[in-house]
Scaffold this active site. Structure first.
Site, short mmCIF file in Angstrom:
data_model
loop_
_atom_site.label_atom_id
_atom_site.label_comp_id
_atom_site.label_asym_id
_atom_site.label_seq_id
_atom_site.Cartn_x
_atom_site.Cartn_y
_atom_site.Cartn_z
N SER A 41 0.87 -1.17 0.00
CA SER A 41 0.00 0.00 0.00
C SER A 41 0.90 1.22 0.00
O SER A 41 2.07 1.15 0.39
CB SER A 41 -0.88 -0.01 1.26
OG SER A 41 -1.51 1.25 1.45
N TYR A 65 -2.28 -0.85 10.54
CA TYR A 65 -2.30 -1.20 9.11
C TYR A 65 -0.93 -0.95 8.49
O TYR A 65 -0.39 -1.80 7.77
CB TYR A 65 -3.37 -0.38 8.40
CG TYR A 65 -3.45 -0.61 6.90
CD1 TYR A 65 -3.84 -1.84 6.39
CD2 TYR A 65 -3.15 0.41 6.00
CE1 TYR A 65 -3.92 -2.06 5.02
CE2 TYR A 65 -3.24 0.21 4.63
CZ TYR A 65 -3.62 -1.03 4.15
OH TYR A 65 -3.70 -1.24 2.79
#
Length: 268
Positions: free
Chosen positions: A132, A145
């Site tokens: 990401s 995350y």
């Protein structure tokens, strides 16, 4: 002989878009997901094999990969399965934190390890790990995350060094925001009264207007296909205008300057 890709998390979003793209390019696709019996689109396509796989289950990973390698040659492994846990750290339970790391990081490690001896013995193969933009830099409410995605990025870089001697490549695809169900089904969150202003500010980035401006999953799938086929000795592929802009800023201004800039946007 045509080529084969093994994909985790292929039931929706980027995983499904990638399965469709590789299939359209003549590849055999082994699409894994937790509940393949519920899949009605990919199951209708020739040269796509659906298999059950929960990447938090290391025993199932070993058994599934062994079964696959008995019946198929595999050229590319796409570690795509994952989800986002967004919110302040104080809002999360132990189970939420552990499941996030187990899915996003340990899943990649265990799936990769299951294929290692196969790739090493045939002296070829490519791992493509989906991280990401928040695996290259972080953001408020993304601490856990980002921990998982920074972990995948570091794991991938270290593994790339180990496997280069065997002709095996490791690549990372780092998307920014995508027009998928990530902001819905694949996004979990936590709330805490002390962080209301912060979470409200961050949530503006997940508004319908913002999501509409995100990159389409099909565009990121194309980046994955390019990474699998371009023959380049390249580790990181940043996907999406927002991700490219943020990462370019980090490279040009330096990590510390970017950290201070982001922090200033969320000091109340």
């Amino acid at each position: 002989m045509g080529k084969t890709i093994f994909i985790t998390g292929a039931s929706a979003g980027l995983g499904k878009a990638t399965a469709r793209l590789f299939h359209s390019k003549g590849w055999k696709v082994i699409a894994t997901m937790r509940n393949p019996e519920k899949e009605t689109e990919l199951s209708q396509l020739d040269s796509i094999v659906l298999l059950p796989l929960d990447v938090t289950n290391s025993k199932q990973i070993r058994e599934t990969v062994a079964k696959v390698l008995e019946n198929h040659h595999v050229d590319v492994v796409l570690n795509n399965a994952g989800y986002g846990l967004v919110g302040p750290l104080e809002a999360f339970t132990d189970e939420q934190i552990e499941t996030q790391i187990q899915t996003n990081l340990f899943g990649v490690i265990h799936v990769s390890r299951a294929f290692l001896s196969y790739f090493r013995e045939k002296k070829s193969g490519t791992f493509i790990n989906v991280t990401s933009s928040f695996g290259l830099l972080s953001f408020p409410t993304c601490s856990v995350y980002s921990a998982s995605k920074f972990g995948v990025d570091g794991f991938s870089e270290g593994l790339a060094y180990e496997l280069a001697q065997f002709g095996i490549q490791v690549k990372v695809v780092a998307p920014g925001g995508m027009q998928t169900d990530f902001a819905g089904r694949s996004l979990q969150g936590g709330m805490h009264d002390a962080y209301q202003k912060l979470t409200a500010k961050v949530s503006e980035g997940y508004s319908a207007e913002q999501v509409a401006a995100y990159t389409k999953a099909e565009e990121v799938a194309q980046v994955i296909f390019n990474a699998a086929t371009d023959g380049k000795n390249q580790l990181r592929y940043v996907a999406g205008k927002d991700a490219i802009a943020l990462y370019t800023e980090r490279l040009e201004s330096g990590p510390e300057a970017q950290v201070q800039k982001i922090k200033s946007q969320f000091v109340f």
